[in-house]
Each structure stands twice: as structure tokens, then as C-alpha cells.
Design an enzyme around this catalytic site. Structure first.
Site, PDB file in Angstrom:
ATOM      1  N   HIS A 130       1.164  -8.866 -14.942  1.00 41.17           N
ATOM      2  CA  HIS A 130       2.515  -8.712 -14.405  1.00 41.17           C
ATOM      3  C   HIS A 130       2.668  -9.515 -13.117  1.00 41.17           C
ATOM      4  CE1 HIS A 130       6.143  -6.439 -12.972  1.00 41.17           C
ATOM      5  NE2 HIS A 130       5.558  -6.654 -11.801  1.00 41.17           N
ATOM      6  N   GLU A 131       1.677  -9.426 -12.226  1.00 38.11           N
ATOM      7  CA  GLU A 131       1.763 -10.150 -10.958  1.00 38.11           C
ATOM      8  C   GLU A 131       1.708 -11.660 -11.178  1.00 38.11           C
ATOM      9  OE1 GLU A 131       2.736  -8.640  -8.455  1.00 38.11           O
ATOM     10  OE2 GLU A 131       2.437  -6.635  -9.253  1.00 38.11           O
ATOM     11  N   GLU A 199      11.746  -7.643 -12.042  1.00 37.47           N
ATOM     12  CA  GLU A 199      10.659  -6.762 -12.491  1.00 37.47           C
ATOM     13  C   GLU A 199      10.640  -6.659 -14.010  1.00 37.47           C
ATOM     14  OE1 GLU A 199       8.122  -5.272 -10.763  1.00 37.47           O
ATOM     15  OE2 GLU A 199       8.893  -6.574  -9.192  1.00 37.47           O
TER      16      GLU A 199
END
Length: 318
Positions: A130-131, A199
Site C-alpha cells: 500500500h505504501e 487511500e
């Protein structure tokens, strides 16, 4: 669709900025405020990664000090076709992680010791994917642009108090007061909306990078519980960095509203489940089982380490 929403929100913030500048001081006042705000945020753009890492007392690790964690990030970066970022660990019991850096060539990813202790290696892989998705999507650049415009709007609102606006303002001084209150709040809402949109995009791309949406879904559920229980003093001292983390470190917020920096956790999990049901990954909880084929995920053909070995030596997972 996420990119379209982000572009629309940026356009709305720019339009708000232009309108306020015209009402307060015309074109000249607007350009002066923009120049000052841009100069302030340009400094932050070039130095934001170092500042944020220092704020949270992050320590850089390498293949010798944190071999399994470092190699996992390395494998995920290869999956994402990204340069190897710098890898940091934050000595903090709250499970969380963030990415920083102005571009993929100057990126860094950081995870807390709480994240490495609480989550399985597969779940950690989902979080770090995700990062890395934030890095690949240039989200740091997007948030820098929104911060620049938001800062300019707040500065224009302050100018209004001293200069009282110009004759084009139909509400006079009352309009100036309203502008001072409403304009920064509107800019903040748009900035948070952009953060929440990014996000969802990072969740989706992160699932593609690690190949298992349910790894991240399971991680989000655990992180949500950990954030709600465990206080993060560094984040409380630096609330402006909250939007960078995979989950809001300031509270265990459950409501997806205008003033939240992150989407509702259950909504994010539901979206990841839809990806799993569509055929991405195994789509089941068995992906976290030690009996699953070792070739799956960032561990390659090597035995997967345990995040909970009580006798592990210094560094995450040995």
C-alpha cells in the site's frame, strides 16, 4: 475514477483560491499571497521526507539490521517496478506505516515496531505494498500541491482582516469575516477529501503489487483495533502528518465524514474483498496460513519467518 475525483477536487480548491483572491485584493493581492505560500511549501516539498522521519524518530535499516523486512520491501518494490526506497523502522507500539519522498527516486517507507510485532509477514507485506502504491502514484506530490493551495487560501483569509477586501466584495466587512472562517475550512475539507480518495487508490494498487487483497484487508482490521487502543505521542505532537499514515494515528476514528483524513476502515476492507472475489489472489483467509505454498507473495521460495517468535534476535523477524 479516483484520478478524475482528485482532479476535480484540485480544480475546486483552485477555483476557491482564485475567487477569494479576487474578492480580497484583486489579481495583484492574489499573486502576492500565492508567491509567499508557494515559497513556503517549496521548502517543505524538498525537505518534507527528512522532516517527517525526524518528527517520528524513524531509524533507517538495511539488509543486515532488518533482513526479512528489508528483503520484503525490496521484493515488493520489484513487483511495483520501483527503485528501492529507503527503509525505516519507528520504535512505537502503535501499528502504523507511511511513505514519504517527493518522487519514486527519493522515496522512503517506514513501519512502526507495533506493526511488525502485531501483524503476520503477509499482512505486513500488504501494508508495505500500500505504501509503495502511494510512491508509484506520486501521492506525496499531489498532497504537496493541495497543501500549497490550502496554505495560500489561509494566507489570503488573513490578508482580508488587515486590508478589508476590495470594492468587488458585495458583503463588505461581514463578507471578510465570513471569508476568514469559511475559506480555510473549505480548503481543509477539500484537502482531506483528496487524501481519502488517494487511500482507496493506494489500497487497490497495493493489492495488485502484493497479489493478495486479503492480506491488506486483514492488516487494516488489526491496525484499526491497535490504533484505537494505543496512544501515539509523536503523532499527537505533529497532527499535520496524520494524513500520511495508512490509518489515522490520532484516534480510532470509525466514521467516514468530511473531517476525517482517511476513509472508513470497513469501507476499505469491503473494497478489498470485492477485489478478492473478482479473482485477484486466493481470495480467502488461508492465504495467511503457514501451510500455503511458499512461492506466494514477497517471500519467494524461502521459508517465511514468524512475526511472533519470542526468541528472535535484534531487529524485526531476526
Amino acid at each position: 475514477m479516483n484520478y478524475i475525483r482528485t482532479a476535480m477536487l484540485l480544480a475546486a480548491m483552485t477555483a476557491l483560491f482564485m475567487g477569494i483572491g479576487f474578492m480580497i485584493g484583486g489579481q495583484s493581492g492574489m499573486m502576492i499571497a500565492l508567491a509567499i505560500a508557494a515559497a513556503m511549501n517549496l521548502f517543505s516539498y524538498w525537505n518534507a521526507d527528512k522532516m517527517v522521519l525526524r518528527m517520528h524518530h524513524a531509524k533507517e535499516v538495511d539488509e543486515r539490521s532488518a533482513p526479512d523486512f528489508y528483503r520484503m520491501v525490496q521484493r515488493l518494490a520489484q513487483n511495483a517496478d520501483l527503485p528501492m526506497p529507503k527503509v525505516y523502522i519507528i520504535n512505537n507500539p502503535q501499528p502504523n506505516a507511511f511513505a514519504t519522498g517527493r518522487n519514486p527516486q527519493n522515496a522512503a517507507v517506514a513501519a512502526t515496531t507495533g506493526l511488525l510485532d502485531m501483524l503476520t509477514p503477509e499482512e505486513v507485506a500488504g501494508v508495505m505494498a500500500h505504501e509503495l502504491a502511494h510512491v508509484k502514484n506520486h501521492d506525496t506530490l499531489i498532497m504537496t500541491i493541495t497543501a500549497t493551495i490550502a496554505g495560500a487560501i489561509s494566507m489570503l483569509a488573513n490578508f482580508a482582516f488587515f486590508f478589508g477586501g476590495n470594492r468587488n466584495n458585495p458583503l463588505g466587512f461581514v463578507g471578510v469575516i465570513l471569508m476568514m472562517i469559511v475559506a480555510p475550512m473549505a480548503a481543509m475539507i477539500v484537502q482531506m477529501a483528496i487524501s481519502r480518495t488517494r487511500e482507496y487508490a493506494a489500497d487497490r494498487m497495493g493489492a495488485q503489487i502484493c497479489g493478495e487483497p486479503m492480506w491488506l484487508a486483514s492488516a487494516l482490521a488489526k491496525i484499526s483495533g491497535g490504533v484505537a487502543r494505543i496512544h501515539n505521542p509523536d503523532a499527537e505532537a505533529n497532527p499535520a502528518t496524520a494524513h500520511m499514515f495508512i490509518m489515522n494515528p490520532l484516534s480510532g476514528e470509525r466514521m467516514d465524514n468530511l473531517f476525517s483524513t482517511h476513509p472508513n476502515t470497513q469501507n476499505r476492507i469491503d473494497e478489498l474483498r470485492k477485489l478478492a472475489q473478482s479473482g485477484m489472489g486466493t481470495g480467502g483467509g488461508s492465504s495467511f496460513s503457514q501451510t500455503q505454498a511458499a512461492s506466494s507473495g514477497p517471500w519467494g521460495g524461502q521459508p517465511r519467518p514468524s512475526a511472533r517468535q519470542p526468541e528472535r534476535p535484534k531487529g524485526p523477524w531476526g
